[in-house]
Scaffold this active site. Structure first.
Site, mmCIF file in Angstrom:
data_model
loop_
_atom_site.group_PDB
_atom_site.id
_atom_site.type_symbol
_atom_site.label_atom_id
_atom_site.label_comp_id
_atom_site.label_asym_id
_atom_site.label_seq_id
_atom_site.Cartn_x
_atom_site.Cartn_y
_atom_site.Cartn_z
ATOM 1 N N HIS A 129 35.651 34.568 44.562
ATOM 2 C CA HIS A 129 37.120 34.503 44.449
ATOM 3 C C HIS A 129 37.632 33.931 43.135
ATOM 4 C CE1 HIS A 129 36.596 30.286 45.607
ATOM 5 N NE2 HIS A 129 37.747 30.096 45.015
HETATM 6 C C1 UD1 Z 1 42.595 28.282 44.496
HETATM 7 C C2 UD1 Z 1 42.116 27.298 43.440
HETATM 8 C C3 UD1 Z 1 40.611 27.224 43.434
HETATM 9 C C4 UD1 Z 1 40.063 27.011 44.842
HETATM 10 C C5 UD1 Z 1 40.611 28.083 45.762
HETATM 11 C C6 UD1 Z 1 40.120 27.952 47.184
HETATM 12 C C7 UD1 Z 1 43.658 27.125 41.541
HETATM 13 C C8 UD1 Z 1 43.865 27.453 40.114
HETATM 14 N N1 UD1 Z 1 42.571 27.676 42.112
HETATM 15 O O1 UD1 Z 1 42.214 29.573 44.080
HETATM 16 O O2 UD1 Z 1 40.220 26.156 42.595
HETATM 17 O O3 UD1 Z 1 38.663 27.076 44.831
HETATM 18 O O4 UD1 Z 1 42.031 27.992 45.756
HETATM 19 O O5 UD1 Z 1 40.418 29.105 47.932
HETATM 20 O O6 UD1 Z 1 44.434 26.410 42.122
HETATM 21 N N2 UD1 Z 1 46.514 34.519 48.482
HETATM 22 C C9 UD1 Z 1 46.886 35.054 49.705
HETATM 23 N N3 UD1 Z 1 46.962 34.242 50.792
HETATM 24 C C10 UD1 Z 1 46.671 32.902 50.720
HETATM 25 C C11 UD1 Z 1 46.311 32.361 49.471
HETATM 26 C C12 UD1 Z 1 46.221 33.187 48.379
HETATM 27 O O7 UD1 Z 1 47.150 36.234 49.811
HETATM 28 O O8 UD1 Z 1 46.762 32.206 51.743
HETATM 29 C C13 UD1 Z 1 46.424 35.399 47.302
HETATM 30 C C14 UD1 Z 1 47.693 35.372 46.495
HETATM 31 O O9 UD1 Z 1 48.058 36.656 46.222
HETATM 32 C C15 UD1 Z 1 47.321 34.665 45.212
HETATM 33 C C16 UD1 Z 1 45.830 34.838 45.119
HETATM 34 O O10 UD1 Z 1 45.356 35.005 46.475
HETATM 35 O O11 UD1 Z 1 47.976 35.220 44.105
HETATM 36 C C17 UD1 Z 1 45.178 33.639 44.512
HETATM 37 O O12 UD1 Z 1 45.626 32.462 45.193
HETATM 38 P P1 UD1 Z 1 45.828 31.095 44.392
HETATM 39 O O13 UD1 Z 1 46.408 30.115 45.296
HETATM 40 O O14 UD1 Z 1 46.513 31.367 43.092
HETATM 41 O O15 UD1 Z 1 44.369 30.684 43.963
HETATM 42 P P2 UD1 Z 1 42.964 30.837 44.681
HETATM 43 O O16 UD1 Z 1 42.275 32.022 44.129
HETATM 44 O O17 UD1 Z 1 43.040 30.746 46.166
#
Ligand code: UD1
Length: 366
Positions: A208
């Site tokens: 991820h």
């Molecule tokens: C974040 C953390 C990472 C951690 C990870 C655990 C940062 C920079 N990164 O990454 O260090 O290891 O969380 O999972 O903070 N999304 C959904 N549903 C959700 C959450 C996310 O659809 O419940 C999608 C969204 O479209 C989002 C993308 O996933 O744009 C990424 O989510 P984001 O919260 O930006 O970072 P993670 O990749 O989860």
């Protein structure tokens, strides 16, 4: 109660770390806790389910920031946390790990003259191209109390000139959780039956990190490499929403779906069971390789840096930085042949939660 703290959490791994710390603070009975959920993770499978399974009480407030660019997400969390702290006026704020919620919470607290406690301080990838490294270094610099899981993390902090008086090695709260959840998962989780896999006879993989999902060449190499390994052993892959979107955008989902078992994100009990019974874990996650180690399972790290250098030194994790699909497959198959890692356990005794509570009580002088 003599003291008050606010915990700022927002992403899946932070809910897991919160559980033992909250339990220890509650048990000690000296410090009351307020839980601020930033809303960075918002899907039921990424958030609520973790609160249920880890028996964490509902957050006192959810800032509901959701997704966005780094600046938008970080800024929205800062505004929400600043407002909350102005009302709740705690004696300290606890932040966890390396996400945007960690940094934003720390910045808002430090600028509100509220001491910051950083749990998992001193972890370093030495790669400022990743958002997590920026979050780690900046958070440590403005924290009053730096709680490290191991001596190597503490050494990183000393090397950066952070004062000894602010550093404490407390062990890893994830190990506390692994001990209690591992037993429950073995007894209660039915995930292996539901997936039709046998203990020791499948690989567990997760991907991820933005560095892997947002680089089409890298994403393609990882998934085609995993698919090659998938012709030999079943590969179970709970997909993070970010990765699902990236695979769909790259048009890869259909071509790999037959060779990899792509499943929805699973809860913590099922994940613990899947990890403990895997033959090998293949992952770019910060936490999962260490959880595999707790269960005596080897891992291949789909990254160039070892967040936990001890795992590589002890021979439990292999680094597998960028390469072709063939390199990825060869790295995985090589790890399957390798002997188990050596003895040694650098992450404490499973009492990190109470040690965090003690350290916070000393900071607050209660
Ligand atoms: C974040 C953390 C990472 C951690 C990870 C655990 C940062 C920079 N990164 O990454 O260090 O290891 O969380 O999972 O903070 N999304 C959904 N549903 C959700 C959450 C996310 O659809 O419940 C999608 C969204 O479209 C989002 C993308 O996933 O744009 C990424 O989510 P984001 O919260 O930006 O970072 P993670 O990749 O989860």
């Amino acid at each position: 109660m003599a003291g008050r703290v606010v915990h700022i959490v927002g992403a899946r791994p932070q809910f897991v770390k919160l559980a033992p710390v909250l339990a220890a603070l509650d048990a000690a009975g000296k410090i009351s806790s307020r839980i601020v959920h930033t809303g960075q993770h918002y899907d039921e499978t990424m958030s609520e389910r973790f609160f249920d399974e880890l028996a964490i009480r509902a957050p006192d407030i959810n800032l509901g920031v959701g997704s966005g660019s780094h600046a938008a997400q970080t800024g929205a969390i800062m505004v929400g946390v600043e407002r909350d702290l102005a009302e709740s006026r705690p004696d300290a704020v606890l932040v966890y790990g390396d996400t945007n919620s960690t940094l934003a919470g720390a910045l808002a607290a430090a600028k509100s003259q509220c001491p910051v406690v950083h749990l998992e301080a001193g972890v370093r990838a030495r790669d400022f191209n990743t958002p997590e490294e920026i979050n780690r270094v900046a958070t440590d610099r403005i924290s009053s109390l730096l709680l490290a899981v191991s001596e190597s993390s503490a050494a990183n902090l000393r090397r950066e000139g952070l004062p000894e008086s602010q550093i404490a090695v407390v062990g890893d709260v994830m190990y506390d959780v692994a001990l209690s959840i591992g037993r429950r998962a073995a007894a209660d989780s039915t995930i292996l039956d539901r997936l039709g896999v046998t203990p020791g006879a499948y690989l567990l993989a997760t991907v991820h990190r933005a560095g892997n999902t947002d680089d089409p060449g890298r994403l393609d190499a990882i998934f085609r490499g995993l698919a090659q390994a998938g012709e030999i052993w079943p590969v179970i892959m709970p997909l993070h929403p970010r990765t699902r979107k990236a695979l769909d955008a790259a048009g890869l989902t259909d071509s790999i779906a037959g060779r990899l078992r792509l499943i929805e994100p699973v809860g913590y009990l099922d994940m613990a069971r899947l990890t403990a019974a895997a033959r090998l874990v293949v992952s770019d996650s910060g936490g999962l390789p260490k959880e595999a180690f707790f269960h005596g399972v080897r891992s291949v790290l789909l990254r160039a840096d070892a967040l936990w250098p001890e795992l590589v030194e002890l021979g439990w994790s292999d680094l597998l930085p960028a390469g072709s699909a063939e390199d990825v497959a060869a790295g995985i198959l090589g790890a399957l042949e390798a002997p188990p890692g050596r003895e040694g356990f650098p992450y404490g005794k499973g009492d990190a939660g109470p040690r965090v509570a003690d350290a916070v009580a000393r900071l607050l002088e209660v």
